[in-house]
Enzyme design. Structure first.
Site, short mmCIF file in Angstrom:
data_model
loop_
_atom_site.label_atom_id
_atom_site.label_comp_id
_atom_site.label_asym_id
_atom_site.label_seq_id
_atom_site.Cartn_x
_atom_site.Cartn_y
_atom_site.Cartn_z
CB SER A 128 70.21 -2.57 -2.36
OG SER A 128 69.48 -1.55 -2.96
CG HIS A 158 73.91 -5.03 -0.42
ND1 HIS A 158 72.92 -5.97 -0.52
CD2 HIS A 158 73.28 -3.88 -0.07
CE1 HIS A 158 71.76 -5.41 -0.25
NE2 HIS A 158 71.96 -4.15 0.03
CD GLU A 184 73.69 -9.81 -0.84
OE1 GLU A 184 72.81 -10.68 -0.88
OE2 GLU A 184 73.54 -8.71 -1.41
CG ASN A 238 67.93 -6.27 -1.71
OD1 ASN A 238 67.32 -6.46 -0.67
ND2 ASN A 238 68.69 -5.22 -1.91
N1 CAA Z 1 71.51 -0.15 16.97
C1 CAA Z 1 71.43 -0.68 18.20
N2 CAA Z 1 70.32 -1.27 18.68
C2 CAA Z 1 69.25 -1.33 17.86
C3 CAA Z 1 69.27 -0.81 16.55
C4 CAA Z 1 70.47 -0.19 16.13
N3 CAA Z 1 70.55 0.37 14.91
N4 CAA Z 1 68.06 -1.00 15.97
C5 CAA Z 1 67.31 -1.63 16.87
N5 CAA Z 1 68.01 -1.81 18.01
C6 CAA Z 1 67.55 -2.40 19.26
C7 CAA Z 1 66.08 -2.12 19.51
O1 CAA Z 1 65.88 -0.84 20.06
C8 CAA Z 1 65.72 -3.22 20.45
O2 CAA Z 1 66.15 -2.85 21.75
P1 CAA Z 1 65.23 -3.12 23.07
O3 CAA Z 1 65.36 -4.59 23.31
O4 CAA Z 1 65.90 -2.31 24.13
O5 CAA Z 1 63.86 -2.69 22.74
C9 CAA Z 1 66.57 -4.38 19.93
O6 CAA Z 1 67.64 -3.81 19.17
C10 CAA Z 1 65.82 -5.29 18.97
O7 CAA Z 1 64.82 -5.89 19.64
P2 CAA Z 1 63.48 -6.45 18.95
O8 CAA Z 1 62.82 -7.32 19.95
O9 CAA Z 1 62.66 -5.38 18.33
O10 CAA Z 1 64.02 -7.19 17.74
P3 CAA Z 1 64.44 -8.52 17.09
O11 CAA Z 1 64.88 -9.54 18.06
O12 CAA Z 1 63.36 -8.90 16.11
O13 CAA Z 1 65.72 -8.02 16.26
C11 CAA Z 1 66.13 -7.20 14.07
C12 CAA Z 1 65.65 -6.87 15.47
C13 CAA Z 1 67.59 -7.64 14.14
C14 CAA Z 1 66.02 -5.92 13.24
C15 CAA Z 1 65.25 -8.38 13.48
O14 CAA Z 1 63.88 -8.04 13.62
C16 CAA Z 1 65.55 -8.67 12.03
O15 CAA Z 1 66.48 -9.38 11.72
N6 CAA Z 1 64.69 -8.13 11.14
C17 CAA Z 1 64.87 -8.32 9.70
C18 CAA Z 1 65.79 -7.26 9.19
C19 CAA Z 1 66.10 -7.45 7.74
O16 CAA Z 1 65.59 -8.32 7.05
N7 CAA Z 1 67.00 -6.60 7.24
C20 CAA Z 1 67.37 -6.62 5.84
C21 CAA Z 1 66.45 -5.73 5.05
S1 CAA Z 1 66.90 -5.71 3.38
C22 CAA Z 1 68.23 -4.70 3.32
O17 CAA Z 1 68.64 -4.07 4.24
C23 CAA Z 1 68.90 -4.66 2.02
C24 CAA Z 1 68.50 -3.64 1.08
O18 CAA Z 1 69.35 -3.32 0.26
C25 CAA Z 1 67.13 -3.15 0.96
#
Ligand code: CAA
Length: 379
Positions: free
Chosen positions: A120, A141, A153, A192
């Site tokens: 990352s 990434h 990415e 990031n």
């Molecule tokens: N596989 C399948 N389904 C999944 C899942 C997975 N791995 N993870 C979650 N779900 C499901 C949940 O269980 C939930 O199901 P239900 O409706 O049955 O409860 C559904 O997907 C998501 O519903 P929510 O209402 O909780 O969520 P949402 O509409 O907010 O979407 C999200 C979830 C896509 C995670 C959204 O919140 C989001 O985009 N969050 C930001 C994530 C982000 O910024 N990620 C990047 C982090 S930085 C990184 O990763 C880089 C690094 O190097 C550090």
């Protein structure tokens, strides 16, 4: 070369997700980790995720079973890598550990196999020098959760062959994901460089503005249109990932983030977020869980310093030609779920107000907050 078999090294949050999306695109996948117990846990998570997708009619139950059976968990590194076209390394973000892993791979793996790192924050060119194939080495990434986030990415190193960039871009597209090319191998790449500093900034906000975590998170969610609050997202990502990424980025470029000591304290104290049951918030188990944030709590905080830091790092990316504005907006939408473009958020709040807020912070806390010209010029 056509990629048919893919090996993922490391079965943690990112590794198991990348294995799953690769299997869902029809690749045969070898998922490798150092102990069977890690693989068992990863396969359980994959099963849960496939079932979720089937429940939501995104895939059929039959397909879920086929995808699951296309992933072969393995501890034996040689067996997992001797018949593969692409190796994606997703081991923890520790340069020494990656050095060890690539050292082992150099002697085991045929020369044509492409090496890709899901790092990352570590520089792709530096990592490529650990291998005997820098021209066959690239950064790919993914974002957490890889099963839901559309962005990947793609980061070429200095010596990466153009053909490898094309191959990997095609592989990413075959997963039904959107590749964004990061033109320069800068610490944090695109997303990031914006996300990780916000965890530190949100911690400073608690002290400086005397507010609570859920007020900051609610404001970020309801006033800035982020899908999760910053502390919520940090817990979801894991404080181990956040700390290591912060450390590596800060080592190479002091202008990326202003370290808050709490991140290291939490990492040392194993308060890692959802995965350890406790981070900024408490969790019942390791399963997907959300924090209750409300529009009412959001009224109690104005997240202008958080928006300022995010927009300032975004401005740095544009000024330094790391990506185009279009790619930046796309990356933040698909990699962090931002519903409103970052500079649109600034314009809504007034660019002068955000720039003045940064100048005020610069006066009190130093050069880190100095606003970039692109942001100052925003009308
Ligand atoms: N596989 C399948 N389904 C999944 C899942 C997975 N791995 N993870 C979650 N779900 C499901 C949940 O269980 C939930 O199901 P239900 O409706 O049955 O409860 C559904 O997907 C998501 O519903 P929510 O209402 O909780 O969520 P949402 O509409 O907010 O979407 C999200 C979830 C896509 C995670 C959204 O919140 C989001 O985009 N969050 C930001 C994530 C982000 O910024 N990620 C990047 C982090 S930085 C990184 O990763 C880089 C690094 O190097 C550090």
């Amino acid at each position: 070369m056509t990629i048919k078999n893919v090996t993922i090294l490391g079965s943690g949050i990112m590794g198991h997700g990348i294995a799953q999306v690769s299997a869902m695109a029809g690749y045969k996948v070898f998922l490798r980790d150092i102990e069977q117990k890690f693989l068992d846990k990863a396969m359980e998570k994959i099963k849960w995720s496939l079932q979720k997708l089937a429940e939501k009619n995104k895939i059929t139950s039959d397909k879920a079973e086929t995808f699951y059976s296309n992933i072969i968990p393995m501890v034996d590194l040689q067996a997992a890598t001797n018949n593969t076209d692409l190796i994606i390394e997703a081991v923890p973000e520790d340069f020494k550990l990656k050095e060890k892993v690539y050292g082992e791979l150099n002697n085991l793996v045929k020369k044509e196999t492409i090496f890709a790192s899901n790092t990352s924050t570590l520089p792709i060119t530096e990592l490529s020098q650990l291998t005997n194939r820098p021209e066959n080495f690239i950064g790919v990434h993914f974002f957490n959760p890889p099963q839901l986030m559309k962005l990947v990415e793609v980061i070429p190193g200095k010596e990466t062959n153009e053909i490898i960039v094309k191959e990997l871009t095609n592989y990413v597209k075959s997963l039904n994901k959107s590749p964004v090319i990061c033109n320069k191998d800068v610490p944090g790449f695109i997303v990031n460089r914006i996300f990780i500093p916000l965890v530190h900034e949100a911690l400073y906000a608690l002290e400086r503005d005397k507010v609570s975590k859920d007020m900051v998170d609610s404001a970020v969610k309801f006033k800035l249109d982020f899908p999760m609050g910053i502390f919520e997202l940090a817990d979801y990502t894991g404080l181990d990932v956040i700390y290591k990424a912060s450390y590596e980025m800060n080592l190479r470029d002091k202008k990326v983030l202003l370290m808050h000591p709490k991140v290291k304290e939490m990492y040392d104290g194993m308060e890692l977020g959802q995965k350890s049951g406790r981070g900024f918030y408490e969790y019942k188990g390791e399963n997907y869980e959300r924090i209750k944030l409300t529009p009412e709590k959001a009224t109690q905080y104005e997240p202008s310093s958080i928006l300022g830091v995010a927009a300032n790092n975004a401005a740095w990316l544009i000024e330094n030609n790391v990506c185009t504005l279009e790619d930046l907006n796309n990356a933040l939408k698909l990699g962090m779920g931002l519903k409103t473009e970052i500079f649109e958020l600034v314009k809504k709040q007034s660019p002068i107000k955000i720039v003045n807020r940064l100048k005020d912070l610069e006066g009190r806390y130093g050069d880190f907050y100095h606003p970039h010209k692109y942001l100052e010029d925003l009308k």
